[in-house]
Design an enzyme around this catalytic site. Structure first.
Site, short mmCIF file in Angstrom:
data_model
loop_
_atom_site.label_atom_id
_atom_site.label_comp_id
_atom_site.label_asym_id
_atom_site.label_seq_id
_atom_site.Cartn_x
_atom_site.Cartn_y
_atom_site.Cartn_z
N HIS A 159 45.62 43.43 29.35
CA HIS A 159 46.49 43.16 30.50
C HIS A 159 45.66 42.55 31.64
O HIS A 159 46.05 41.53 32.23
CB HIS A 159 47.15 44.47 30.94
CG HIS A 159 48.03 44.34 32.14
ND1 HIS A 159 49.40 44.51 32.07
CD2 HIS A 159 47.76 44.08 33.45
CE1 HIS A 159 49.91 44.36 33.29
NE2 HIS A 159 48.93 44.09 34.13
N GLU A 160 44.52 43.17 31.94
CA GLU A 160 43.69 42.70 33.05
C GLU A 160 43.03 41.35 32.74
O GLU A 160 42.96 40.47 33.59
CB GLU A 160 42.64 43.74 33.44
CG GLU A 160 43.22 45.07 33.90
CD GLU A 160 44.28 44.98 34.97
OE1 GLU A 160 44.23 44.05 35.81
OE2 GLU A 160 45.19 45.82 34.98
#
Length: 189
Positions: A159-160
């Protein structure tokens, strides 16, 4: 430098769709200060009282583009439960993280994903690689690291890292059938 929800940019900001640039090592004082503020936000957001006082939304990760800086830096703090009584804390303040290997198998959170830069709830499965290997420089350990991740940690890292490439979590959701099961994908609660 202090980061709170007033500083975090929202998904209507075009900066979040830009690709971030590599960070030069050794880290400048400015980059160290930013990454330290990012990991501090994530750590502090886990404390309900402090989060309310400091205007922090609970988080497990934060990427530099979310504070308007297009540099390849992320901060991640994730608890991994082993059995019922043991918790392993994974903390990383990564510079230039790259996924260098991944499984073919997929995994996804059973309730979907959220994001500090997205105020509304966007429902649907977000398919991710079930297992990944990430390389980067970790400010907390002051050395290059290789992380082998699966489960929730793998999802958070992906996600990051997506933020560093201008990708939002909802870009992965099936627009026609957001909750359509994905064959052989592991659901994580």
């Amino acid at each position: 430098m202090k980061i709170n929800m007033d500083v975090i940019i929202r998904d209507d900001n075009p900066l979040l769709r830009e690709k971030s640039v590599d960070v030069t090592l050794p880290l400048s004082a400015e980059d160290k200060e930013l990454l330290t503020a990012m990991i501090t936000y994530v750590r502090d957001s886990r404390d309900e009282e402090l989060a309310e006082k400091e205007n922090l939304r609970p988080a497990v990760g934060l990427a530099a583009p979310q504070v308007g800086v297009l540099k390849r830096m992320i901060a991640v703090v994730v608890d991994e439960w082993k059995n019922d009584d043991e918790v392993i804390l994974h903390e990383f303040a990564l510079v230039n993280p790259r996924i260098v290997a991944h499984s073919e198998a997929k995994s996804m959170l059973s309730n979907g994903e959220g994001c500090l830069s997205v105020d509304e709830v966007i429902e649907g499965y977000v398919p991710r690689f079930a297992r990944i290997r990430v390389r980067g420089y970790d400010l907390l350990r002051e050395q290059h690291v290789e992380i082998k991740a699966h489960g929730y940690l793998s999802i958070v890292l992906q996600h990051e890292i997506d933020h560093l490439n201008g990708i939002m979590f909802y870009d992965h959701i099936n627009k026609e059938e957001p909750w359509k099961p994905i064959e052989n994908a592991l659901l994580i609660d």
